[in-house]
Design an enzyme around this catalytic site. Structure first.
Site, PDB file in Angstrom:
ATOM      1  N   ASP A  68       0.861  -1.174   0.000  1.00 51.80           N
ATOM      2  CA  ASP A  68       0.000   0.000   0.000  1.00 51.80           C
ATOM      3  C   ASP A  68       0.901   1.229   0.000  1.00 51.80           C
ATOM      4  O   ASP A  68       2.065   1.166   0.423  1.00 51.80           O
ATOM      5  CB  ASP A  68      -0.884  -0.036   1.255  1.00 51.80           C
ATOM      6  CG  ASP A  68      -1.620   1.265   1.482  1.00 51.80           C
ATOM      7  OD1 ASP A  68      -2.349   1.703   0.586  1.00 51.80           O
ATOM      8  OD2 ASP A  68      -1.451   1.849   2.568  1.00 51.80           O
ATOM      9  N   ASP A  70      -0.188   5.104   0.772  1.00 52.35           N
ATOM     10  CA  ASP A  70      -0.426   6.168   1.747  1.00 52.35           C
ATOM     11  C   ASP A  70      -0.255   5.676   3.181  1.00 52.35           C
ATOM     12  O   ASP A  70      -0.899   4.721   3.611  1.00 52.35           O
ATOM     13  CB  ASP A  70      -1.842   6.728   1.586  1.00 52.35           C
ATOM     14  CG  ASP A  70      -2.054   7.394   0.237  1.00 52.35           C
ATOM     15  OD1 ASP A  70      -1.047   7.652  -0.458  1.00 52.35           O
ATOM     16  OD2 ASP A  70      -3.222   7.649  -0.117  1.00 52.35           O
ATOM     17  N   ASP A  96      -9.774  25.642  -2.926  1.00 51.51           N
ATOM     18  CA  ASP A  96      -9.562  24.211  -3.097  1.00 51.51           C
ATOM     19  C   ASP A  96      -8.277  23.765  -2.407  1.00 51.51           C
ATOM     20  O   ASP A  96      -8.211  22.676  -1.831  1.00 51.51           O
ATOM     21  CB  ASP A  96      -9.498  23.856  -4.584  1.00 51.51           C
ATOM     22  CG  ASP A  96     -10.792  24.175  -5.307  1.00 51.51           C
ATOM     23  OD1 ASP A  96     -11.842  23.704  -4.840  1.00 51.51           O
ATOM     24  OD2 ASP A  96     -10.747  24.898  -6.315  1.00 51.51           O
ATOM     25  N   THR A 175      -2.490   0.945  -4.730  1.00 54.39           N
ATOM     26  CA  THR A 175      -3.012   2.154  -4.117  1.00 54.39           C
ATOM     27  C   THR A 175      -4.255   2.670  -4.818  1.00 54.39           C
ATOM     28  O   THR A 175      -4.452   2.429  -6.014  1.00 54.39           O
ATOM     29  CB  THR A 175      -1.929   3.256  -4.129  1.00 54.39           C
ATOM     30  OG1 THR A 175      -2.492   4.489  -3.652  1.00 54.39           O
ATOM     31  CG2 THR A 175      -1.390   3.474  -5.533  1.00 54.39           C
ATOM     32  N   ALA A 176      -5.069   3.400  -4.063  1.00 56.98           N
ATOM     33  CA  ALA A 176      -6.237   4.061  -4.650  1.00 56.98           C
ATOM     34  C   ALA A 176      -5.840   5.342  -5.369  1.00 56.98           C
ATOM     35  O   ALA A 176      -6.660   5.971  -6.029  1.00 56.98           O
ATOM     36  CB  ALA A 176      -7.271   4.369  -3.566  1.00 56.98           C
ATOM     37  N   LYS A 220      -8.672  -3.546  -4.335  1.00 52.57           N
ATOM     38  CA  LYS A 220      -7.229  -3.818  -4.243  1.00 52.57           C
ATOM     39  C   LYS A 220      -6.971  -5.319  -4.269  1.00 52.57           C
ATOM     40  O   LYS A 220      -6.053  -5.801  -4.945  1.00 52.57           O
ATOM     41  CB  LYS A 220      -6.658  -3.219  -2.959  1.00 52.57           C
ATOM     42  CG  LYS A 220      -6.352  -1.743  -3.013  1.00 52.57           C
ATOM     43  CD  LYS A 220      -5.559  -1.358  -1.774  1.00 52.57           C
ATOM     44  CE  LYS A 220      -5.189   0.114  -1.792  1.00 52.57           C
ATOM     45  NZ  LYS A 220      -4.392   0.474  -0.594  1.00 52.57           N
ATOM     46  N   ASP A 243      -1.162  -0.111   6.090  1.00 55.66           N
ATOM     47  CA  ASP A 243      -1.439   0.551   7.372  1.00 55.66           C
ATOM     48  C   ASP A 243      -2.911   0.520   7.726  1.00 55.66           C
ATOM     49  O   ASP A 243      -3.287   0.839   8.843  1.00 55.66           O
ATOM     50  CB  ASP A 243      -1.018   2.028   7.289  1.00 55.66           C
ATOM     51  CG  ASP A 243      -1.961   2.829   6.409  1.00 55.66           C
ATOM     52  OD1 ASP A 243      -2.648   3.733   6.925  1.00 55.66           O
ATOM     53  OD2 ASP A 243      -2.043   2.545   5.202  1.00 55.66           O
ATOM     54  N   ASN A 246      -8.840  -1.108   5.901  1.00 50.54           N
ATOM     55  CA  ASN A 246      -9.518  -1.235   4.616  1.00 50.54           C
ATOM     56  C   ASN A 246      -8.810  -2.219   3.691  1.00 50.54           C
ATOM     57  O   ASN A 246      -9.411  -2.710   2.726  1.00 50.54           O
ATOM     58  CB  ASN A 246      -9.595   0.131   3.921  1.00 50.54           C
ATOM     59  CG  ASN A 246     -10.493   1.102   4.657  1.00 50.54           C
ATOM     60  OD1 ASN A 246     -11.613   0.773   5.014  1.00 50.54           O
ATOM     61  ND2 ASN A 246      -9.994   2.307   4.903  1.00 50.54           N
TER      62      ASN A 246
END
Length: 315
Positions: A68, A70, A96, A175-176, A220, A243, A246
């Site tokens: 993963d 992040d 933003d 990763t997303a 994933k 980490d 999810n």
């Protein structure tokens, strides 16, 4: 960057969309890694460093490692860092940027993924990149990595990845984050490639739509399963690192799951399942057997800023 199209999950059949997202990500990852592999084969072989003999197993070509990104490989969220870089290049307005900054600060301090924050980031990313060329965002991704990401890599996790590489195994980010950004990071770290969220593009231009869904949670696991099948890997001999709770579906797929900088739910689950743990945020050594000693190098240095921030927050 075919991945900045992250429309968040609606109430729908998650399984079919997860499989679609996973297969699309696996296909993109294999395609991008072929050129890198050819270049590596032309380079001189690296000297293999000393490590524990049991794992990773030297020369096991049926094994690979899946990391993963992040808070596992990198402090904070890649998408938020990318947002900062796009703001610098005037892709969007100050308001933003303030939202990106708040989301990143919360993520760094809490160390967990908030669905509402992640949804906002995906929606913002969609609107920001729609109509831009894929090649343009890939070039910008290289610059943003140098500006905001390079010094946020956890040295301990990097050492774990290197142990697999030194053993002759492939190492993939999962990763997303947008697949193009993930591929930049993987390339800069010398990894095999990356599985990431795939956004639709037509004629090299982003449409603002996703292929499937964000590569998150079950998606994933589907991506890893698809890639393992295509690569002829034995998942019982593979390792995965994350980490977040999810990612329990991904971690549960492999024979060697690791909880790195785990959130509370993952830490609890890992202990129940007797998974290996390591926390680089405060210098704590929560490892069980099997993690190379080199992984501890830089743990304190890599986690100092986060530790100070957390201690101040508790006061």
């Amino acid at each position: 960057m075919a991945a900045l199209g992250w429309l968040t999950p609606r109430r729908r059949s998650a399984t079919a969309r997860s499989v679609l997202a996973g297969e699309a990500s696996a296909e993109a990852a294999r395609k991008s890694s072929q050129e890198a592999q050819e270049a590596q084969e032309a380079a001189p072989a690296q000297e293999i460093a000393d490590r524990e003999p049991e794992f990773p197993v030297l020369g096991d070509d049926k094994a690979a490692a899946f990391f993963d990104l992040d808070n596992t490989v990198m402090q904070g969220a890649a998408l938020f860092h990318f947002g900062r870089g796009l703001y610098k290049r005037k892709f969007f307005e100050t308001r933003d940027l303030a939202r990106f900054a708040w989301q990143q600060a919360w993520f760094r301090l809490a160390g967990v993924e908030d669905p509402e924050h992640m949804q906002e980031a995906r929606d913002s990313a969609l609107s920001i990149v729609k109509g831009h060329r894929v090649a343009e965002l890939e070039t910008i991704g290289e610059e943003i990595y140098d500006e905001y990401m390079a010094d946020r890599i956890w040295p301990g996790t990097r050492a774990l990845a290197q142990a697999h590489l030194d053993a002759g195994q492939k190492v993939w980010l999962v990763t997303a984050a947008p697949v193009e950004i993930a591929q930049v990071i993987a390339r800069r770290l010398g990894l095999t490639g990356a599985l990431g969220t795939v956004a639709e593009s037509v004629g090299g231009v982003y449409t603002g739509k996703l292929v499937g869904e964000p590569l998150h949670g079950p998606a994933k696991a589907e991506a890893v399963r698809a890639l393992a099948s295509a690569e002829g890997l034995d998942l019982s001999r593979c390792a995965a690192y994350s980490d977040s709770h999810n990612d329990i579906p991904m971690l549960s797929l492999v024979g060697h799951p690791y909880a790195i900088n785990p959130d509370a739910k993952l830490r609890r689950h890992a202990r129940e399942k007797d998974w290996r743990l390591r926390d680089y945020r405060t210098g704590r050594k929560a490892a069980k057997v099997g993690i190379p000693a080199a992984a501890g190098v830089g743990a304190v240095a890599g986690g100092t800023a986060a530790a100070i921030a957390l201690s101040r927050r508790r006061r």
